[in-house]
Enzyme design. Structure first.
Site, mmCIF file in Angstrom:
data_model
loop_
_atom_site.group_PDB
_atom_site.id
_atom_site.type_symbol
_atom_site.label_atom_id
_atom_site.label_comp_id
_atom_site.label_asym_id
_atom_site.label_seq_id
_atom_site.Cartn_x
_atom_site.Cartn_y
_atom_site.Cartn_z
ATOM 1 N N ASP A 118 22.942 50.484 60.801
ATOM 2 C CA ASP A 118 21.770 50.289 60.230
ATOM 3 C C ASP A 118 22.357 50.296 59.097
ATOM 4 O OD1 ASP A 118 20.210 49.651 61.891
ATOM 5 O OD2 ASP A 118 18.961 51.174 62.649
ATOM 6 N N ASP B 128 17.422 53.483 65.660
ATOM 7 C CA ASP B 128 16.230 54.958 65.898
ATOM 8 C C ASP B 128 15.162 54.145 66.747
ATOM 9 O OD1 ASP B 128 15.571 52.329 64.126
ATOM 10 O OD2 ASP B 128 15.007 53.276 62.852
ATOM 11 N N ASP C 127 16.432 48.677 69.668
ATOM 12 C CA ASP C 127 18.018 48.982 69.744
ATOM 13 C C ASP C 127 18.308 49.686 70.687
ATOM 14 O OD1 ASP C 127 17.515 48.409 67.068
ATOM 15 O OD2 ASP C 127 17.531 50.176 66.391
#
Length: 952
Positions: A332, A591, A595
């Site tokens: 990310d 997070d 996901d």
């Protein structure tokens, strides 16, 4: 009115709280919408028990005995049975000393395993307690985050996007929720839950936010009842398969040796029955790596504890070996590569609505934000006001729409001082433009501003408003008006650039996966030095591909890209899947609840700090600290742990080969019967020493590592075979010649089998244990300093072995001391023949790498007419590859990295280029400008960033 019942009756489920009206639920549970008091919660906890499933308490005795129940232990147990049952012949009593010795070895091994695993289990339990699910609960009229275990029926909880429902509950007033119940019911699509509906413990909130009253906890929940109906499944992991393969190899080697001995000794040599049994016992006892399960599990447990100290908690122990082999990390951007501490540059705010200034745009954005329980964007918007209370000053909140990944916006319905109703919304510009049904000229202007922001690495946030004449939160209201565009700056972490450089040096390719615009991704990639080969998510579907990469298949595009922008969760899953199809070991950070599929699919799912419960549940490793550096530290630690395990497995295979074939040849060629009891002594001393390998200091592999059974078996066979040969040569020189007597002046042992037994025992003991120093090192064994514990254990074990060889006089074991002279000769012999082991190790690695054959067949190195073996071509290829990787030149259709060119060769060229750059830098130092820039570069500072954000 419903008949009042006691809490005990509710515990026994005499009333159906799932079906009765919500008001009756409060009545039966004797609670209100204000929640319980802390005292009432504590008293109910005594009645209903903690909100968790009952843990099965395994018997300590059964657990201890379990360490004696595996294939390797079975072989040792078979040897114990042989020692008293089959060895009872030729007028001799049963071999009680060997039987007792084998039982002692098994008990010692099981005791160490039990103690270490118990300690590791306690440490793991303490760590996992830190990951215990938390929930927001209303107690004493205040919302607070508490462990889910304290929940009792009657508690009021808050459920929001990404939360795992902590207990069975009934929803209170508000907007419907989307709940994923797939873990409980198998339904693949989220179901809509309206106020009054029941939500089940273990399901996940996919959209919305609502309060709920708890009606069942722990074993009384739907999930708790289902858990009692199913037994846990035992999946055989990759690690277990590797252990089984190595164990089977050792057992097969012993079986071959025993079969050869039986065929030769009885039908051909007509040896006595008892002598044959004794020789078979030697192979069984000495060949089995009985300590292998203990050493490997303890190594992994200790490593897991070390990882936790670095901020990475492993939920699945075998994730350590996968982390060691990870070669691609999909990371990310927000919060991992950047700080996730947003700020807004007021001067760059763009206003679109008439009669509105920049301050009003900021105020509207703050109104469309939460004032408590905020995310990073909400905190930034409210923080931009002079006083955070201004976000709700002069208005009354009617309804707040929380962020969800589908709509990508938040909204607030509120009433102003004039009793007029309004609605404010903030979110992703594309979603807000669609919401406002904006005209083409507005869209063009917004896109133009977004591009300008993106070129400076700034994200965009749009704000819209509308009136609600109907004065109802359910009414659609008037037409949305696009009010303004805000630039958000999320600075990169100070250590991200250095960490990415370290990752590349470790052979881990970091790919940025972000939902932001392509221009932002490229700018961030440029600042962090990770390349600008970024592509939009549309290219994953075969759309919007650049002409330069149009010919590339999707799999190759994903492999070569530095990152992807505008990514949705389903894209993350696809990226992981395609990389795995190309045989990569993939790590994925995440997070959010969306996901979870990608985290589950990845070889190593990594939930970053402050991840949602759903992301933590799907991951293998949970980070307790933010940033990429934690992950890279975990990679290094995992490789060190893996290296220890790999070192031991090579050692175990080598020892099996050297014991089996060394003693087999001595028994068959010279008809010499080595004492099984002395082999037991070697095994016990070896196990004591080898246990320290779990804490040995090792040099992690410079590249991703994995279980290469071919390398383990080949290295083990060659090193073990060499050691067996050296033992056979030593015995021949001692038994058939006077070489040692003539050269070193020691007495001849040719006529004393008992003294030869001592000498042979010492030679086997020294060279067997010394082998660990060869297998534990990647380079020369005497250059890589081992752990102090290993050195001390080796010295103590060999001191004991030497004293036994010099002084022992044990008739039952047919051993008599050979004296200090022979001890010195044996040590010298062992040291001399120890030295070639490193060379053999290098040769095996070189042959298995394929470089030897490439040089011989492909490059024809020995016969080349080129100067410097084609260095110019390699440098040209390296330069082309670097320009392509960093977006300076489009890739050609041909493969950039010709497989003939090894990593080492390319690294050498890179080092030469670095040296030339350093020389140029030193020349620049003669100018003031050059000196300043050089210092800035050395400290890893970004001059352009400094110029943009700091002025004098």
């Amino acid at each position: 009115m419903a008949k009042a019942i006691s809490l005990e009756e509710i515990k026994n489920e005499t009333v159906d709280l799932e079906k009765i009206p919500i008001e009756e639920v409060f009545e039966q549970l004797k609670c209100t919408r204000e929640g319980l008091s802390a005292d009432e919660g504590a008293s109910r906890l005594q009645i209903f028990g903690p909100n968790k499933l009952e843990e099965k308490n395994e018997s300590k005795i059964l657990k201890f005995l379990g360490f004696m129940w595996n294939p390797l232990s079975w072989v040792m147990e078979a040897a114990a049975v042989m020692a008293i049952a089959l060895a009872n012949g030729d007028g001799k009593p049963p071999d009680w000393q060997d039987f007792i010795g084998i039982i002692c070895l098994l008990v010692i091994n099981s005791t160490i395993s039990f103690i270490e695993e118990n300690n590791a289990g306690n440490a793991a339990a303490a760590l996992m307690a830190g990951l215990a699910p938390k929930t927001k609960v209303l107690r004493d009229g205040r919302w607070s985050e508490q462990e889910a275990a304290i929940l009792v029926p009657g508690d009021i909880i808050s459920v929001k996007l990404g939360d795992i429902i902590p207990a069975d509950a009934r929803l209170l007033e508000g907007d419907p929720l989307k709940i994923d119940q797939s873990a409980l019911t198998g339904e693949s699509l989220p179901v809509t839950k309206n106020p009054g509906d029941e939500v089940f413990s273990g399901s996940t909130c996919k959209q919305g936010e609502l309060e709920a009253v708890v009606i069942a906890t722990g074993v009384h929940t739907f999930f708790g009842k289902a858990a009692h109906l199913v037994d846990s499944t035992n999946n055989v992991g990759h690690f277990q398969k590797v252990l089984t393969a190595i164990g089977n190899f050792c057992i097969c080697s012993i079986a071959i040796g025993m079969l050869v001995e039986i065929i030769v000794m009885y039908p051909i040599q007509h040896r006595k029955y008892r002598d044959g049994i004794d020789n078979l016992l030697v192979l069984l006892i000495g060949g089995i790596p009985i300590a292998m399960p203990t050493v490997l599990s303890v190594t992994m447990a200790i490593g897991s504890h070390r990882l936790s100290q670095q901020g990475a908690i492993t939920k699945r122990m075998t994730a350590i070996e996968e982390m060691a082999g990870m070669d691609v990390l999909c990371s990310d951007k927000t919060g991992t590569l950047t700080l996730n501490k947003l700020s807004v540059d007021r001067n760059l705010v763009e206003v679109f609505a008439k009669g509105v200034d920049k301050e009003y745009v900021l105020l509207l954005a703050a109104r469309a934000s939460r004032v408590e329980n905020q995310d990073a964007i909400d905190a930034c918007m409210v923080g931009m006001l002079a006083d955070p209370k201004e976000a709700r000053a002069g208005i009354r909140e009617v309804h707040f729409l929380p962020f969800n990944p589908v709509d990508k916006r938040t909204a607030l319905t509120y009433i102003d001082n004039n009793n007029n109703w309004h609605r404010a919304s903030k979110g992703a510009p594309e979603q807000i433009l669609d919401l406002c049904n904006a005209k083409e000229d507005v869209r063009r202007k917004v896109h133009s501003m977004m591009d300008k922001y993106a070129e400076r690495g700034l994200r965009s946030l749009a704000v819209a408003r509308r009136t609600v004449p109907e004065k109802s939160k359910e009414s659609p209201g008037g037409r949305w008006e696009f009010v303004g565009l805000l630039p958000l700056f999320d600075p990169p972490r100070h250590d991200s650039a250095e960490t990415i450089r370290r990752a590349l040096n470790l052979g881990v390719n970091v790919k940025m996966i972000t939902g932001d615009q392509l221009a932002i991704a490229k700018e961030t990639g440029r600042r962090l030095g990770m390349g600008t080969n970024m592509y939009p998510s549309a290219s994953l579907l075969g759309q919007d591909k650049d002409s330069a990469i149009a010919s590339l298949p999707i799999e190759e595009l994903i492999e070569k890209a530095d990152g992807f922008a505008g990514v949705f969760p389903e894209h993350k899953y696809e990226i992981v899947k395609k990389l795995q199809e190309r045989k990569h070991i993939v790590g994925m950070t995440g997070d959010g609840v969306n996901d979870a599929p990608a985290l589950k699919k990845a070889d190593i799912g990594i939930a970053v700090a402050d991840a949602t419960d759903a992301a933590r549940g799907a991951s293998d490793i949970v980070l307790t600290e933010p940033g990429l550096s934690v992950i890279i530290s975990a990679v290094l630690t995992s490789r060190a742990i893996f290296q220890r395990m790999k070192n031991y497995t090579i050692y175990a295979v080598s020892i099996t080969i050297r014991i089996v074939f060394g003693f087999m040849f001595i028994a068959l060629i010279w008809k010499y019967d080595f004492s099984a009891f002395m082999v037991l002594i070697i095994a016990i001393l070896n196990d004591g020493t080898i246990m320290t390998i779990s804490k040995d200091r090792v040099k992690p592999s410079p590249m991703p590592d994995s279980w290469k059974l071919k390398e383990i078996f080949a290295t083990g066979v060659v090193l073990g075979g060499y050691q067996a040969l050296m033992t056979v040569v030593f015995f021949w020189a001692m038994h058939d010649t006077d070489f040692f007597s003539d050269k070193f002046g020691v007495k001849s042992l040719r006529n004393s089998d008992e003294e030869m037994m001592s000498a042979l025992y010492l030679q086997v003991s020294i060279i067997s244990q010394a082998l660990i120093f060869v297998t534990r090192s990647r380079s020369w064994s005497f250059l890589e300093r081992p752990g102090m514990l290993l050195v001390i254990a080796f010295m103590i074990a060999q001191l004991v072995a030497t004293l036994i060889a010099v002084y022992a006089n044990w008739a039952f074991a047919r051993v008599k001391g050979c004296g200090w002279g022979w001890a010195g000769v044996i040590w010298l012999y062992s040291i001399i023949f120890y030295l070639p082991l490193d060379i053999m190790k290098f040769a095996i690695r070189y042959i298995l790498s394929g470089k030897a054959w490439n040089n011989l067949l492909d490059n024809k190195t020995a016969f080349t007419t080129k100067k410097d073996y084609g260095k110019e071509e390699r440098e040209a290829q390296w330069a082309l590859a670097q320009r392509t990787l960093h977006g300076l030149q489009p890739p050609e259709a041909t493969n950039l990295f010709n497989e003939k060119n090894s990593y080492r060769e390319l690294s050498e060229i890179a080092e030469q280029a670095k040296r030339r750059a350093e020389m140029a830098r030193l020349r620049e130092l003669h100018t003031l400008k050059g000196h300043v820039e050089s210092v800035v570069k050395l400290k890893g500072l970004d001059i352009e960033t400094i110029q943009q954000h700091y002025t004098v």
